[in-house]
Design a protein around this motif. Structure first.
Motif, PDB file in Angstrom:
ATOM      1  N   GLU A 108       0.823  -1.207   0.000  1.00  0.00           N
ATOM      2  CA  GLU A 108       0.000   0.000   0.000  1.00  0.00           C
ATOM      3  C   GLU A 108       0.859   1.260   0.000  1.00  0.00           C
ATOM      4  OE1 GLU A 108      -4.344  -1.037   1.910  1.00  0.00           O
ATOM      5  OE2 GLU A 108      -2.888   0.051   3.139  1.00  0.00           O
ATOM      6  N   THR A 109       1.980   1.214   0.691  1.00  0.00           N
ATOM      7  CA  THR A 109       2.860   2.376   0.742  1.00  0.00           C
ATOM      8  C   THR A 109       3.440   2.683  -0.631  1.00  0.00           C
ATOM      9  OG1 THR A 109       3.430   1.987   3.060  1.00  0.00           O
ATOM     10  CG2 THR A 109       4.956   3.332   1.773  1.00  0.00           C
ATOM     11  N   VAL A 110       3.964   1.674  -1.300  1.00  0.00           N
ATOM     12  CA  VAL A 110       4.539   1.880  -2.629  1.00  0.00           C
ATOM     13  C   VAL A 110       3.473   2.358  -3.610  1.00  0.00           C
ATOM     14  CG1 VAL A 110       5.672   0.753  -4.582  1.00  0.00           C
ATOM     15  CG2 VAL A 110       6.399   0.229  -2.245  1.00  0.00           C
ATOM     16  N   LEU A 111       2.273   1.762  -3.534  1.00  0.00           N
ATOM     17  CA  LEU A 111       1.188   2.207  -4.402  1.00  0.00           C
ATOM     18  C   LEU A 111       0.856   3.673  -4.125  1.00  0.00           C
ATOM     19  CD1 LEU A 111      -0.993   1.609  -6.492  1.00  0.00           C
ATOM     20  CD2 LEU A 111      -2.458   0.757  -4.635  1.00  0.00           C
ATOM     21  N   GLY A 112       0.860   4.063  -2.855  1.00  0.00           N
ATOM     22  CA  GLY A 112       0.591   5.453  -2.514  1.00  0.00           C
ATOM     23  C   GLY A 112       1.630   6.399  -3.089  1.00  0.00           C
ATOM     24  N   VAL A 113       2.911   6.013  -3.029  1.00  0.00           N
ATOM     25  CA  VAL A 113       3.976   6.829  -3.603  1.00  0.00           C
ATOM     26  C   VAL A 113       3.761   6.993  -5.108  1.00  0.00           C
ATOM     27  CG1 VAL A 113       6.447   6.926  -4.097  1.00  0.00           C
ATOM     28  CG2 VAL A 113       5.660   6.257  -1.819  1.00  0.00           C
ATOM     29  N   LEU A 114       3.453   5.904  -5.776  1.00  0.00           N
ATOM     30  CA  LEU A 114       3.254   5.948  -7.231  1.00  0.00           C
ATOM     31  C   LEU A 114       2.075   6.854  -7.588  1.00  0.00           C
ATOM     32  CD1 LEU A 114       3.803   2.170  -8.104  1.00  0.00           C
ATOM     33  CD2 LEU A 114       5.385   4.073  -8.486  1.00  0.00           C
ATOM     34  N   LYS A 115       0.998   6.772  -6.824  1.00  0.00           N
ATOM     35  CA  LYS A 115      -0.165   7.609  -7.118  1.00  0.00           C
ATOM     36  C   LYS A 115       0.125   9.086  -6.858  1.00  0.00           C
ATOM     37  CE  LYS A 115      -3.929   4.279  -6.749  1.00  0.00           C
ATOM     38  NZ  LYS A 115      -5.268   4.007  -6.185  1.00  0.00           N
ATOM     39  N   LEU A 116       0.891   9.371  -5.823  1.00  0.00           N
ATOM     40  CA  LEU A 116       1.269  10.761  -5.561  1.00  0.00           C
ATOM     41  C   LEU A 116       2.111  11.330  -6.703  1.00  0.00           C
ATOM     42  CD1 LEU A 116       2.206  10.815  -1.763  1.00  0.00           C
ATOM     43  CD2 LEU A 116       0.417  12.180  -2.842  1.00  0.00           C
ATOM     44  N   LYS A 117       3.110  10.581  -7.118  1.00  0.00           N
ATOM     45  CA  LYS A 117       3.973  11.070  -8.188  1.00  0.00           C
ATOM     46  C   LYS A 117       3.225  11.165  -9.513  1.00  0.00           C
ATOM     47  CE  LYS A 117       7.272  12.389  -7.847  1.00  0.00           C
ATOM     48  NZ  LYS A 117       7.610  13.794  -7.435  1.00  0.00           N
ATOM     49  N   ASP A 118       2.230  10.305  -9.724  1.00  0.00           N
ATOM     50  CA  ASP A 118       1.410  10.384 -10.928  1.00  0.00           C
ATOM     51  C   ASP A 118       0.634  11.701 -10.972  1.00  0.00           C
ATOM     52  OD1 ASP A 118       0.232   9.126 -13.343  1.00  0.00           O
ATOM     53  OD2 ASP A 118      -1.624   9.205 -12.178  1.00  0.00           O
ATOM     54  N   ARG A 119       0.337  12.263  -9.786  1.00  0.00           N
ATOM     55  CA  ARG A 119      -0.361  13.554  -9.705  1.00  0.00           C
ATOM     56  C   ARG A 119       0.618  14.716  -9.543  1.00  0.00           C
ATOM     57  NH1 ARG A 119      -5.863  13.494  -8.620  1.00  0.00           N
ATOM     58  NH2 ARG A 119      -5.602  15.732  -9.029  1.00  0.00           N
ATOM     59  N   GLY A 120       1.907  14.450  -9.714  1.00  0.00           N
ATOM     60  CA  GLY A 120       2.903  15.514  -9.680  1.00  0.00           C
ATOM     61  C   GLY A 120       3.199  16.049  -8.294  1.00  0.00           C
ATOM     62  N   GLN A 121       2.990  15.226  -7.262  1.00  0.00           N
ATOM     63  CA  GLN A 121       3.203  15.665  -5.887  1.00  0.00           C
ATOM     64  C   GLN A 121       4.623  15.356  -5.406  1.00  0.00           C
ATOM     65  OE1 GLN A 121       0.505  17.489  -4.367  1.00  0.00           O
ATOM     66  NE2 GLN A 121       0.149  17.325  -6.574  1.00  0.00           N
ATOM     67  N   ARG A 122       5.096  16.149  -4.459  1.00  0.00           N
ATOM     68  CA  ARG A 122       6.448  15.966  -3.934  1.00  0.00           C
ATOM     69  C   ARG A 122       6.456  14.847  -2.886  1.00  0.00           C
ATOM     70  NH1 ARG A 122      10.287  19.594  -4.705  1.00  0.00           N
ATOM     71  NH2 ARG A 122      11.228  19.076  -2.697  1.00  0.00           N
ATOM     72  N   VAL A 123       7.452  13.961  -2.998  1.00  0.00           N
ATOM     73  CA  VAL A 123       7.571  12.813  -2.087  1.00  0.00           C
ATOM     74  C   VAL A 123       9.012  12.679  -1.622  1.00  0.00           C
ATOM     75  CG1 VAL A 123       7.382  10.304  -1.837  1.00  0.00           C
ATOM     76  CG2 VAL A 123       5.645  11.563  -3.146  1.00  0.00           C
ATOM     77  N   GLU A 124       9.165  12.521  -0.318  1.00  0.00           N
ATOM     78  CA  GLU A 124      10.459  12.178   0.268  1.00  0.00           C
ATOM     79  C   GLU A 124      10.355  10.778   0.858  1.00  0.00           C
ATOM     80  OE1 GLU A 124      13.229  14.530   3.274  1.00  0.00           O
ATOM     81  OE2 GLU A 124      11.601  13.514   4.346  1.00  0.00           O
ATOM     82  N   ILE A 125      11.312   9.916   0.542  1.00  0.00           N
ATOM     83  CA  ILE A 125      11.373   8.586   1.140  1.00  0.00           C
ATOM     84  C   ILE A 125      12.306   8.641   2.339  1.00  0.00           C
ATOM     85  CG2 ILE A 125      11.996   6.158   0.802  1.00  0.00           C
ATOM     86  CD1 ILE A 125       9.531   7.082  -0.767  1.00  0.00           C
ATOM     87  N   ARG A 126      11.873   8.054   3.458  1.00  0.00           N
ATOM     88  CA  ARG A 126      12.669   8.055   4.685  1.00  0.00           C
ATOM     89  C   ARG A 126      13.003   6.623   5.093  1.00  0.00           C
ATOM     90  NH1 ARG A 126      11.690  12.670   8.960  1.00  0.00           N
ATOM     91  NH2 ARG A 126      12.291  14.375   7.581  1.00  0.00           N
ATOM     92  N   VAL A 127      14.257   6.395   5.437  1.00  0.00           N
ATOM     93  CA  VAL A 127      14.713   5.087   5.900  1.00  0.00           C
ATOM     94  C   VAL A 127      15.420   5.275   7.233  1.00  0.00           C
ATOM     95  CG1 VAL A 127      16.001   2.994   5.354  1.00  0.00           C
ATOM     96  CG2 VAL A 127      15.105   4.430   3.488  1.00  0.00           C
ATOM     97  N   VAL A 128      14.810   4.788   8.322  1.00  0.00           N
ATOM     98  CA  VAL A 128      15.449   4.849   9.639  1.00  0.00           C
ATOM     99  C   VAL A 128      16.402   3.664   9.755  1.00  0.00           C
ATOM    100  CG1 VAL A 128      15.097   4.817  12.130  1.00  0.00           C
ATOM    101  CG2 VAL A 128      13.470   6.017  10.657  1.00  0.00           C
ATOM    102  N   LEU A 129      17.624   3.958  10.172  1.00  0.00           N
ATOM    103  CA  LEU A 129      18.675   2.943  10.204  1.00  0.00           C
ATOM    104  C   LEU A 129      18.805   2.328  11.588  1.00  0.00           C
ATOM    105  CD1 LEU A 129      21.258   5.008   8.152  1.00  0.00           C
ATOM    106  CD2 LEU A 129      19.896   3.074   7.319  1.00  0.00           C
TER     107      LEU A 129
END
Length: 399
Positions: free
Chosen positions: A245-266
């Motif tokens: 669901e998260t990846v699908l959400g990212v793809l849908k946001l970018k399809d609408r031209g929205q800004r997305v930052e991916i965060r990875v906690v180490l």
């Protein structure tokens, strides 16, 4: 090490504020700055001279900080509503915004005008239960927080560069939160807005459409993806199906031209596979606007799960450097957050940011001799900080 600023606590004394059943929102103002421009403005009082200045300027509300002024000696006819805060709130300044409950005598500092790290907690509820969550979720009815934020936004300085929103999961009540974003667009069009969200809500068309329709010129969703494989991400967030669901959400946001930052906690689960994760991001999501690789804040659930999460950053230093190189080579903007420079490979230094919020940022005694301190992230002062065995002052700059 310094201690976090006391952004919440107990009111020493209070009078007035007739409706004691709800949270009030006020903005502290200089008592000598002229008539208060907003009904929510209260004079910031530290001396008896400030009391006289506030009355002369036409204030009817005041906030006394410390014990230098006796509230009992201030006539209710002069300042009808009066709140007294302990001296540890001396950081308050002109233009700061407070939320407080008169009957329970609890206060929260919602916004500090001088800070570059202002963020609003939207809710404590969440549909994840992340192993390292710094704000452990609670199943509570806290819809009032959204109303408090809406009351606070008109008091925020329009010159504020960045404003953050976090949780919990802000999109659980997505319709109300979209209203908050619309208020930001109307009131603070020049302020960049950054929202920390797990991104799953964007898998729904109506949520993505409402987000895009806000049309804020600088709105970013900060979304975590903790691994290149679904079962690892789902384990970290303790929710089956979250990765998809998260990846699908990212793809849908970018399809609408929205800004997305991916965060990875180490931490010990994600750090050993950071190169794999960065390669996956570079291959599958090269169009995201930014990737943040983040050191762990040892607080909240990270304390309870320390046995499975703690890893010395020194032990993943080379992997982190390789992961950064993978993303940078692919043309993906990448930063390293929350890790001091002495634990990083020097090739990573250009990507390392001073990312820890000022109210919980500190340095160790040995940092005083370090030539890189002005550029260094420093350390979290919250929870029970753990430090790498590599912590040491850097005595010469890189050649």
């Amino acid at each position: 090490m310094t201690v976090p600023l006391p952004l919440r606590g107990a009111i020493t004394d209070v009078r007035g504020f007739s409706d004691t059943s709800r949270w009030h929102v006020i903005r502290t103002r200089s008592p000598s700055g002229g008539p208060p421009p907003h009904d929510a403005d209260a004079a910031l009082i530290r001396t008896s001279e400030d009391v006289d200045a506030a009355i002369a300027s036409g204030f009817t509300s005041g906030v006394i900080v410390g014990g230098a002024v006796d509230a009992a000696r201030v006539s209710p006819n002069a300042l009808r509503d009066l709140m007294v805060l302990p001296s540890r709130c001396d950081y308050l300044a002109d233009g700061d915004v407070l939320g407080f409950h008169a009957s329970s005598r609890h206060y929260r500092t919602l916004y500090r005008r001088s800070s570059t790290h202002n963020s609003f907690l939207v809710t404590e509820r969440c549909n994840h239960y992340c192993l390292m969550c710094s704000q452990p979720p609670r199943d509570v009815d806290d819809g009032w927080i959204m109303d408090e934020i809406k009351a606070a936004l008109p008091l925020v300085d329009p010159a504020t560069k960045v404003l953050g929103f976090t949780g919990g999961e802000p999109l659980l009540d997505w319709q109300s939160f979209i209203g908050v974003l619309e208020a930001c667009s109307d009131l603070l069009p020049s302020t960049a807005v950054h929202v920390l969200t797990n991104g799953r809500g964007f898998a729904r068309r109506e949520v993505v459409s409402a987000w895009a329709d806000v049309r804020h010129p600088s709105l970013t969703a900060g979304i975590p993806i903790y691994a290149a494989v679904d079962h690892v991400h789902d384990y970290v967030v303790q929710s089956h199906g979250a990765f998809d669901e998260t990846v699908l959400g990212v793809l849908k946001l970018k399809d609408r031209g929205q800004r997305v930052e991916i965060r990875v906690v180490l931490h010990a689960i994600t750090a050993p596979r950071i190169v794999e994760t960065c390669r996956w991001l570079a291959r599958n999501l090269p169009f995201v606007d930014h990737v943040a690789l983040m050191g762990l804040e040892n607080t909240g659930f990270a304390l309870a799960n320390a046995g499975v999460l703690w890893i010395d950053p020194l032990d993943y230093r080379e992997n982190l450097a390789e992961g950064v190189d993978v993303l940078a080579t692919a043309g993906v903007a990448v930063s390293v957050y929350n890790l001091p420079r002495c634990v990083l490979a020097r090739s990573t230094w250009p990507f390392a940011a001073q990312s820890i919020s000022d109210w919980k940022n500190g340095y160790l005694e040995q940092c005083d001799r370090c030539v890189e301190r002005p550029q260094c992230s420093g350390f979290f002062t919250t929870g029970r900080p753990r430090h790498s065995r590599a912590i040491a002052p850097i005595l010469a700059t890189a050649s």
